[in-house]
Design a protein around this motif. Structure first.
Motif, short mmCIF file in Angstrom:
data_model
loop_
_atom_site.label_atom_id
_atom_site.label_comp_id
_atom_site.label_asym_id
_atom_site.label_seq_id
_atom_site.Cartn_x
_atom_site.Cartn_y
_atom_site.Cartn_z
N GLU A 84 6.33 -1.26 6.33
CA GLU A 84 5.58 -2.29 7.07
C GLU A 84 5.34 -3.51 6.19
O GLU A 84 5.42 -4.65 6.67
N HIS A 85 5.09 -3.28 4.91
CA HIS A 85 4.82 -4.38 4.00
C HIS A 85 6.07 -5.24 3.81
O HIS A 85 5.99 -6.48 3.87
N PRO A 125 0.84 -1.21 0.00
CA PRO A 125 0.00 0.00 0.00
C PRO A 125 0.87 1.25 0.00
O PRO A 125 1.95 1.28 0.61
N VAL A 126 0.42 2.27 -0.70
CA VAL A 126 1.18 3.52 -0.77
C VAL A 126 1.30 4.11 0.63
O VAL A 126 0.30 4.29 1.34
N GLY A 127 2.53 4.38 1.03
CA GLY A 127 2.79 4.91 2.36
C GLY A 127 3.07 3.84 3.40
O GLY A 127 3.52 4.15 4.50
N ASP A 138 17.58 -4.27 1.22
CA ASP A 138 18.24 -4.20 2.52
C ASP A 138 17.42 -4.92 3.59
O ASP A 138 17.97 -5.68 4.40
N THR A 139 16.10 -4.72 3.57
CA THR A 139 15.24 -5.36 4.57
C THR A 139 15.15 -6.86 4.33
O THR A 139 15.31 -7.67 5.26
N LEU A 140 14.87 -7.26 3.09
CA LEU A 140 14.67 -8.68 2.81
C LEU A 140 15.96 -9.48 3.00
O LEU A 140 15.96 -10.55 3.62
#
Length: 332
Positions: A65-66, A59-61, A101-103
């Motif tokens: 979190e996603h 979701p945009v924004g 970076d997160t994944l």
């Protein structure tokens, strides 16, 4: 039979062996659908991959979190077979760096692959792969992370042979809808349909160039979606054409109901499978020398074809005789 030379060793050099990826690549971008897809994979086995979508699914924004939620799914016990990947944002998107970076930082050892959407050229693919490899090194991830490229721009199609040749690329996918949109209305909506995408000349040309490039470098060509997900007969017809006329060995799914239909379409017929088993067994008994089978001469060239047909039956979950499974696929 098990003491004889295995078909892979007898018939192929290492450079000729493409990765044996599952037939179906199932996409989902909403958490509830991710959970249902993981449950279905646990039931059916690793006959399909799951791609968790950070590009169109976020979701945009709520991008951060996603991506954190996707990392949790990758680390979850529900990822039973290690066949879950992720589609990140395009290389030139502000979220690309944060995605990898997160994944990689949170779940790099659990990722089956990363999908790169919308590269505009070989240079984009090279730069994205370099950035991914730098992140892997920085995070201390030693497990190889295959890269899949989504060919959906004019520039990527122009460079498709070079992209397929890139050593970090494992698979090429065709992005039908974005490719059609890139023609600024010149391609009619009909070309997006299950039937029209095989008959419009520009779409057929793109599909064939992608497939040919992938096969040239022993990479896996992955066919685009069929959006009429409730029309099983249209999907089966499209998947059959993708496999038998356009030489794709993998196909996208966007609804759980599409998975088995695609597997069935890509599977060889019973008659094809019976013939392949008989020829491969006879060839192996002859130590891969030429044989005569039903008044037809067969040699190593045709053996390769029939072995690949057997592999496709195995990868589609086809029921194989137990002696064939034990002799040829016990290590899978």
């Amino acid at each position: 039979m098990t003491s004889l030379l295995h078909p892979k060793k007898a018939l192929f050099d290492d450079s000729e062996l493409s990765p044996a990826l599952p037939i179906v690549d199932h996409y989902c971008g909403v958490e509830v659908r991710m959970d249902k897809s993981l449950e279905l994979q646990a039931q059916m086995g690793p006959v399909f991959d799951i791609t968790l979508d950070l590009e169109d699914g976020a979701p945009v924004g709520g991008e951060q979190e996603h991506r954190e939620m996707v990392a949790e799914k990758l680390l979850s016990p529900a990822n039973r077979f290690g066949r879950v990947g992720a589609r990140v944002h395009p290389f030139d998107h502000p979220d690309f760096e944060a995605d990898i970076d997160t994944l990689i930082g949170s779940a790099g050892e659990s990722l089956a692959f990363l999908m790169l959407p919308k590269p505009n050229s070989l240079a984009d693919v090279q730069a994205a792969c370099s950035q991914i490899d730098a992140c892997l090194l920085r995070k201390g991830i030693k497990k190889p992370l295959p890269i899949h490229a989504l060919i959906e721009t004019h520039g990527a199609l122009r460079d498709v042979q070079a992209i397929a040749a890139h050593p970090r690329i494992e698979s090429l996918s065709f992005g039908l809808m974005d490719f059609v949109s890139a023609h600024r209305g010149a391609i009619p909506r009909y070309a997006l349909s299950a039937e029209g995408q095989f008959t419009h000349p520009l779409i057929a040309r793109a599909k064939l160039e992608i497939s040919a490039a992938a096969h040239s470098y022993a990479k896996t060509p992955s066919h685009c979606v069929v959006t009429e997900f409730k029309n099983s007969s249209a999907l089966h017809a499209a998947a059959t054409r993708a496999a038998r006329e356009f030489a794709y060995t993998r196909m996208w799914s966007i609804h759980p109901g599409q998975i088995q239909v695609i597997l069935d379409a890509f599977a060889p017929s019973v008659a094809e499978l019976d013939e392949a088993i008989e020829i491969i067994q006879a060839a192996q008994a002859a130590q891969w020398a030429p044989i005569q089978y039903r008044d037809t001469l067969h040699d190593r060239a045709s053996y390769r074809f029939f072995w690949q047909l057997l592999e496709r039956a195995h990868r589609t979950g086809h029921h194989l005789p137990i002696e064939i499974r034990q002799a040829y696929f016990s290590a899978d």
